[in-house]
Design an enzyme around this catalytic site. Structure first.
Site: not given
Length: 354
Positions: A17, A19, A21, A45, A104, A141, A179, A228, A256, A260, A272
């Site tokens: 899992h 991210h 970007r 996402n 997802k 999620h 998660h 989150l 996860d 950011h 988050a």
């Protein structure tokens, strides 16, 4: 393996899992990730979300271009499609043929860039039936988004109101409960059997193994510990540690890690996400060491994920040593900077760089 070693050799883990970007920040995230992991499930996402095979192929091409620019050849991105109210049965078939790893489920409004998520699973029944038929996993999620439900209760309510009905209706659908953050979720995954089959597994992050919700408010607001699903009470952290270190193949590694920029976290309405990609394996080693369960780390990190996804286990090895590692206060992130998890602190375990 000793419960208190100074060196740990593992089959190289995967991150189930992640991210990464898009655009300028991707290269920095990939560099941190590929130092540790052989493969990673890439979250879809983006803006706009990755909803079709065509979009996934284009995203994967951008990932590969960045890997090439970094000179990295030994990392494989595993692509996921973003489930929506309008996803078609035909798209599921295309995804299966294209080697997409799963779909997802983001309940609409649950987390970053989830506005296009599913508003009601009844819109997806035909798609879920096809996923069950072709063996395509559903990654969830696991939170409800109703404003009347307390944020600390949203995962537990999701189990009763969404997940259990889903699994009763589609008993052979493979589900990854992403998660986990609560005792209720850990116990549900541990115990859930439908029709005599094990069709559910779960990922657990380093932050949820190492921190409880006090970490968000220690000496003031700590925005870089805000993620989150949100961190929960200590009893839940303890239950997750027990699950992760139990040797139960239903639980495996998924960071996860969610990048950011510093300015997007330290603002009036901060984003988050915790960025653990820089030092994830050292953090997991710390969690397992706290329980004296190093003998269970390789299964959790390296074996149970590929087994559930019906993929081959890796064969190459990595080594962690008990050597203090100072986590930088900030790291580069495209044209900005990012504050990694445990920034400015020292952790005990370091990866031996090849």
């Amino acid at each position: 393996m000793s419960n208190s070693p100074t060196q740990i050799e593992l089959i190289q883990p995967d991150d189930w899992h992640l991210h990464i970007r898009d655009g300028a920040v991707m290269k920095d995230v990939l560099a941190d990730t590929a130092r540790q992991f052989a493969r990673a499930i890439i979250m879809p996402n983006l803006k706009p979300p990755v909803t079709t095979v065509g979009l996934a192929k284009a995203y994967k091409a951008r990932i590969q271009a960045n890997l090439n620019a970094l000179g990295i050849s030994a990392f494989t991105p595993l692509m996921i499609l973003y489930l929506t109210d309008t996803t078609s049965v035909d798209e599921v078939r295309k995804a299966k043929d294209a080697g997409i790893a799963g779909f997802k489920l983001y309940p609409a409004g649950a987390t970053t860039n989830s506005d296009a998520g599913v508003s009601d699973l009844k819109h997806c029944h035909a798609v879920l039936e096809e996923m069950q038929s072709v063996g395509m996993p559903l990654l969830v999620h696991g939170e409800v988004t109703s404003p009347e439900i307390d944020i600390f209760d949203r995962e537990a309510v999701f189990i009763d109101s969404v997940l259990e009905p889903l699994r009763q209706h589609f008993p052979e659908l493979k589900v990854v409960f992403e998660h986990l953050t609560t005792k209720q979720a850990a116990h549900y995954v541990r115990d859930a059997i439908i029709g005599g089959k094990n069709t559910i597994a779960a990922t657990i992050t380093p932050q949820h193994l190492l921190m409880n919700r006090n970490a968000i408010f220690s000496g003031g607001i700590r925005p870089h510990n805000y993620c989150l699903p949100v961190l929960k009470r200590e009893e839940h952290r303890v239950a997750l540690l027990e699950a992760a270190t139990s040797g139960n193949p239903r639980f495996f590694l998924g960071t996860d890690s969610a990048p950011h920029a510093k300015g997007a976290k330290e603002t009036a309405c901060g984003c988050a996400g915790c960025y653990s990609a820089f030092n994830a394996l050292g953090l997991y080693a710390e969690a397992f060491e706290s329980q004296g369960k190093f003998d269970k780390l390789e299964g959790f990190a390296s074996f149970f994920g590929p087994d559930f996804y019906s993929l081959p286990r890796n064969t190459q090895k990595i080594t962690l040593v008990k050597q203090a590692q100072n986590i930088p206060a900030e790291l580069p992130l495209g044209d900005a900077t990012i504050v990694p998890l445990r920034a400015g602190e020292t952790i005990a375990w370091s990866l031996v760089e090849n």
